[in-house]
Structures are given as structure tokens and as C-alpha cells.
Design a protein around this motif. Structure first.
Motif, PDB file in Angstrom:
ATOM      1  N   PRO A   1       0.917  -1.390   0.108  1.00  0.00           N
ATOM      2  CA  PRO A   1       0.116   0.031  -0.097  1.00  0.00           C
ATOM      3  C   PRO A   1       0.815   1.338   0.084  1.00  0.00           C
ATOM      4  O   PRO A   1       0.383   2.387  -0.513  1.00  0.00           O
ATOM      5  CB  PRO A   1      -0.819  -0.114   1.389  1.00  0.00           C
TER       6      PRO A   1
ATOM      7  N   LEU B   1       1.808   1.911  -3.826  1.00  0.00           N
ATOM      8  CA  LEU B   1       0.544   2.251  -4.814  1.00  0.00           C
ATOM      9  C   LEU B   1       0.179   3.310  -4.933  1.00  0.00           C
ATOM     10  O   LEU B   1       0.040   4.174  -3.734  1.00  0.00           O
ATOM     11  CB  LEU B   1      -0.509   0.975  -4.562  1.00  0.00           C
ATOM     12  N   LYS B   2      -0.080   3.953  -6.198  1.00  0.00           N
ATOM     13  CA  LYS B   2      -0.477   5.265  -6.434  1.00  0.00           C
ATOM     14  C   LYS B   2      -2.115   5.435  -6.392  1.00  0.00           C
ATOM     15  O   LYS B   2      -2.708   6.711  -5.911  1.00  0.00           O
ATOM     16  CB  LYS B   2       0.069   5.836  -7.415  1.00  0.00           C
TER      17      LYS B   2
ATOM     18  N   PRO C   1      -5.638   5.207  -4.881  1.00  0.00           N
ATOM     19  CA  PRO C   1      -6.245   5.047  -3.565  1.00  0.00           C
ATOM     20  C   PRO C   1      -7.269   3.742  -3.491  1.00  0.00           C
ATOM     21  O   PRO C   1      -7.359   3.385  -2.467  1.00  0.00           O
ATOM     22  CB  PRO C   1      -7.113   6.474  -3.807  1.00  0.00           C
TER      23      PRO C   1
ATOM     24  N   GLN D   1      -4.767   0.795  -3.007  1.00  0.00           N
ATOM     25  CA  GLN D   1      -4.416   1.011  -1.761  1.00  0.00           C
ATOM     26  C   GLN D   1      -5.238   0.573  -0.460  1.00  0.00           C
ATOM     27  O   GLN D   1      -4.939  -0.181   0.240  1.00  0.00           O
ATOM     28  CB  GLN D   1      -3.792   2.525  -1.191  1.00  0.00           C
ATOM     29  N   GLU D   2      -6.551   1.130  -0.848  1.00  0.00           N
ATOM     30  CA  GLU D   2      -7.626   0.457   0.240  1.00  0.00           C
ATOM     31  C   GLU D   2      -7.654  -1.170   0.242  1.00  0.00           C
ATOM     32  O   GLU D   2      -7.834  -1.627   0.999  1.00  0.00           O
ATOM     33  CB  GLU D   2      -8.912   1.028   0.135  1.00  0.00           C
TER      34      GLU D   2
ATOM     35  N   GLY E   1      -4.776  -2.845   1.463  1.00  0.00           N
ATOM     36  CA  GLY E   1      -4.495  -2.371   2.750  1.00  0.00           C
ATOM     37  C   GLY E   1      -5.333  -3.087   3.616  1.00  0.00           C
ATOM     38  O   GLY E   1      -5.276  -3.489   4.977  1.00  0.00           O
TER      39      GLY E   1
END
Length: 64
Positions: free
Chosen positions: A23, A26-27, A29, A32-33, A36
Motif C-alpha cells: 500500500p 501504490l498510487k 487510492p 491502496q484500500e 491495505g
């Protein structure tokens, strides 16, 4: 058939660390979520890898 716990353990540790650290790199969002949210899976892989490495170290023949 010889089971190679060391190789499997190191592979699990690497995969777990990749899931835990991804995460931050990674660019997007959304990605990332998503990644994550799978941190529990990453920690499980790290713990499993450490256990497999420990089994390898305990089962190898001891030299005297």
C-alpha cells in the motif's frame, strides 16, 4: 519425497511482506484500500513463513 520447508517458509515471508508493504508504493487510492484491507493475510503469511523456517531448522540433522 523430501519437503523443503526452508524454501516454502522464505516464499511465504516474502509474499507476506509484499502484501504488507504494497500500500505504501501504490498510487491508486482504490488499490491502496484493497491491498491495505488484506493486511491480516500478510501477517498470517509472515507468521506461517517463520514457522516453516523454524520447522526446517529443528528437523535438520545436528552435526556433532
Amino acid at each position: 519425497m523430501k519437503q523443503n520447508f526452508l524454501f516454502r517458509g522464505i516464499a511465504c515471508i516474502v509474499i507476506g511482506l509484499a502484501v504488507l508493504l504494497a500500500p505504501g508504493f501504490l498510487k491508486s487510492p482504490g488499490l491502496q484500500e484493497a491491498v491495505g484491507g488484506s493486511s491480516l493475510v500478510g501477517w498470517f503469511a509472515v507468521v506461517l513463513g517463520v514457522a516453516l523456517v523454524a520447522v526446517h531448522l529443528l528437523r535438520r540433522p545436528r552435526k556433532r
